[in-house]
Design a protein around this motif. Structure first.
Motif, PDB file in Angstrom:
ATOM      1  N   GLY A 118       0.811  -1.104   0.085  1.00 41.48           N
ATOM      2  CA  GLY A 118      -0.017  -0.199  -0.090  1.00 41.48           C
ATOM      3  C   GLY A 118       0.898   1.195  -0.035  1.00 41.48           C
ATOM      4  N   VAL A 119       2.000   1.073   0.334  1.00 43.35           N
ATOM      5  CA  VAL A 119       3.096   2.278   0.602  1.00 43.35           C
ATOM      6  C   VAL A 119       3.374   2.934  -0.872  1.00 43.35           C
ATOM      7  N   TYR A 120       3.092   2.157  -2.038  1.00 47.18           N
ATOM      8  CA  TYR A 120       3.152   2.572  -3.293  1.00 47.18           C
ATOM      9  C   TYR A 120       2.158   3.519  -3.678  1.00 47.18           C
ATOM     10  N   LEU A 121       1.004   3.623  -2.852  1.00 50.47           N
ATOM     11  CA  LEU A 121      -0.197   4.368  -3.394  1.00 50.47           C
ATOM     12  C   LEU A 121      -0.161   5.903  -3.109  1.00 50.47           C
ATOM     13  N   ALA A 122      -0.696   6.723  -3.753  1.00 46.30           N
ATOM     14  CA  ALA A 122      -0.629   7.997  -3.125  1.00 46.30           C
ATOM     15  C   ALA A 122      -2.053   8.567  -3.298  1.00 46.30           C
ATOM     16  N   PRO A 123      -2.749   8.185  -2.589  1.00 50.45           N
ATOM     17  CA  PRO A 123      -4.056   8.261  -2.317  1.00 50.45           C
ATOM     18  C   PRO A 123      -4.741   9.988  -2.114  1.00 50.45           C
ATOM     19  N   ASP A 124      -5.731  10.129  -3.063  1.00 51.26           N
ATOM     20  CA  ASP A 124      -6.403  11.552  -3.104  1.00 51.26           C
ATOM     21  C   ASP A 124      -7.370  11.585  -2.352  1.00 51.26           C
ATOM     22  N   VAL A 125      -7.439  11.470  -1.091  1.00 54.78           N
ATOM     23  CA  VAL A 125      -8.556  11.720   0.057  1.00 54.78           C
ATOM     24  C   VAL A 125      -8.519  12.790   0.693  1.00 54.78           C
ATOM     25  N   ASP A 126      -9.565  13.060   1.330  1.00 51.58           N
ATOM     26  CA  ASP A 126      -9.628  14.061   2.382  1.00 51.58           C
ATOM     27  C   ASP A 126      -9.508  13.665   3.753  1.00 51.58           C
ATOM     28  N   ALA A 127      -8.494  12.932   4.129  1.00 49.12           N
ATOM     29  CA  ALA A 127      -8.001  12.348   5.533  1.00 49.12           C
ATOM     30  C   ALA A 127      -6.644  12.361   5.591  1.00 49.12           C
ATOM     31  N   PRO A 128      -6.213  12.342   6.824  1.00 46.63           N
ATOM     32  CA  PRO A 128      -4.659  11.997   7.230  1.00 46.63           C
ATOM     33  C   PRO A 128      -4.455  10.717   6.455  1.00 46.63           C
ATOM     34  N   VAL A 129      -3.345  10.704   6.151  1.00 43.10           N
ATOM     35  CA  VAL A 129      -2.481   9.339   5.485  1.00 43.10           C
ATOM     36  C   VAL A 129      -1.171   9.138   6.082  1.00 43.10           C
ATOM     37  N   SER A 130      -1.033   8.030   6.440  1.00 44.98           N
ATOM     38  CA  SER A 130       0.436   7.589   7.029  1.00 44.98           C
ATOM     39  C   SER A 130       0.853   6.503   6.203  1.00 44.98           C
ATOM     40  N   ALA A 131       2.086   6.330   6.498  1.00 39.11           N
ATOM     41  CA  ALA A 131       2.473   4.833   5.709  1.00 39.11           C
ATOM     42  C   ALA A 131       3.640   4.198   6.650  1.00 39.11           C
ATOM     43  N   VAL A 132       3.527   2.812   6.817  1.00 38.88           N
ATOM     44  CA  VAL A 132       4.324   2.250   7.653  1.00 38.88           C
ATOM     45  C   VAL A 132       5.993   2.323   7.358  1.00 38.88           C
ATOM     46  N   ALA A 133       6.728   3.180   8.198  1.00 41.13           N
ATOM     47  CA  ALA A 133       8.043   3.268   7.787  1.00 41.13           C
ATOM     48  C   ALA A 133       8.901   2.252   7.354  1.00 41.13           C
ATOM     49  N   ARG A 134       8.838   0.956   7.799  1.00 38.19           N
ATOM     50  CA  ARG A 134       9.575   0.087   7.585  1.00 38.19           C
ATOM     51  C   ARG A 134       9.132  -0.438   6.126  1.00 38.19           C
ATOM     52  N   ASP A 135       7.969  -0.483   5.861  1.00 39.56           N
ATOM     53  CA  ASP A 135       7.519  -1.130   4.494  1.00 39.56           C
ATOM     54  C   ASP A 135       7.942   0.071   3.593  1.00 39.56           C
ATOM     55  N   VAL A 136       8.100   1.258   3.570  1.00 37.89           N
ATOM     56  CA  VAL A 136       8.679   2.324   2.949  1.00 37.89           C
ATOM     57  C   VAL A 136      10.060   2.052   2.551  1.00 37.89           C
ATOM     58  N   ASP A 137      10.886   1.813   3.683  1.00 39.27           N
ATOM     59  CA  ASP A 137      12.205   1.787   3.666  1.00 39.27           C
ATOM     60  C   ASP A 137      12.527   0.143   3.010  1.00 39.27           C
ATOM     61  N   VAL A 138      11.900  -0.741   3.181  1.00 36.35           N
ATOM     62  CA  VAL A 138      12.150  -2.021   2.366  1.00 36.35           C
ATOM     63  C   VAL A 138      11.836  -2.028   0.974  1.00 36.35           C
ATOM     64  N   ARG A 139      10.890  -1.078   0.628  1.00 38.96           N
ATOM     65  CA  ARG A 139      10.364  -1.027  -0.794  1.00 38.96           C
ATOM     66  C   ARG A 139      11.217   0.078  -1.621  1.00 38.96           C
ATOM     67  N   GLY A 140      11.941   0.844  -0.813  1.00 41.33           N
ATOM     68  CA  GLY A 140      12.723   1.856  -1.308  1.00 41.33           C
ATOM     69  C   GLY A 140      11.694   3.079  -2.113  1.00 41.33           C
ATOM     70  N   VAL A 141      10.577   3.308  -1.319  1.00 40.02           N
ATOM     71  CA  VAL A 141       9.462   4.397  -1.872  1.00 40.02           C
ATOM     72  C   VAL A 141       9.812   5.675  -1.530  1.00 40.02           C
ATOM     73  N   THR A 142       9.856   6.882  -2.193  1.00 40.22           N
ATOM     74  CA  THR A 142       9.787   8.071  -1.721  1.00 40.22           C
ATOM     75  C   THR A 142       8.261   8.599  -1.629  1.00 40.22           C
ATOM     76  N   LEU A 143       8.017   9.136  -0.388  1.00 35.82           N
ATOM     77  CA  LEU A 143       6.546   9.269  -0.223  1.00 35.82           C
ATOM     78  C   LEU A 143       6.377  10.729  -0.520  1.00 35.82           C
ATOM     79  N   PRO A 144       5.153  11.086  -1.065  1.00 35.47           N
ATOM     80  CA  PRO A 144       4.766  12.427  -1.260  1.00 35.47           C
ATOM     81  C   PRO A 144       4.567  13.088  -0.041  1.00 35.47           C
ATOM     82  N   SER A 145       4.637  14.320   0.108  1.00 33.31           N
ATOM     83  CA  SER A 145       5.171  15.218   1.083  1.00 33.31           C
ATOM     84  C   SER A 145       3.745  15.219   2.130  1.00 33.31           C
ATOM     85  N   ASP A 146       2.570  14.840   1.742  1.00 24.61           N
ATOM     86  CA  ASP A 146       1.557  14.981   2.522  1.00 24.61           C
ATOM     87  C   ASP A 146       1.319  13.623   3.254  1.00 24.61           C
TER      88      ASP A 146
END
Length: 81
Positions: free
Chosen positions: A31-59
């Motif tokens: 799910g960390v590959y997603l960049a959802p366009d929603v009107d809600a706070p969004v977080s991503a699990v840091a370990r999943d982000v790091d393992v997949r080498g994803v750069t998260l959007p600033s929001d």
């Protein structure tokens, strides 16, 4: 309500969360590959982000698995994992 969202179930999970004015979304696993366009706070699990080498959007905030577990205990959860 806390929504745990993984990529395979993202469409239905994000659609459900969009109807909840109190939604808080946590992207987990692929799910960390997603960049959802929603009107809600969004977080991503840091370990999943790091393992997949994803750069998260600033929001999208990074959150630890420990913080996710704490949130699971504190509030109602819908899982789309």
């Amino acid at each position: 309500m806390l929504y745990l969202i993984d990529k395979p179930m993202a469409e239905v999970g994000l659609r459900t969360a969009a109807e909840d004015p109190e939604a808080r979304i946590v992207l987990i696993q692929d799910g960390v590959y997603l960049a959802p366009d929603v009107d809600a706070p969004v977080s991503a699990v840091a370990r999943d982000v790091d393992v997949r080498g994803v750069t998260l959007p600033s929001d999208i905030d990074r959150i630890s698995y420990d913080a996710v577990v704490e949130s699971l205990v504190e509030q109602e959860v819908k899982s789309f994992v």
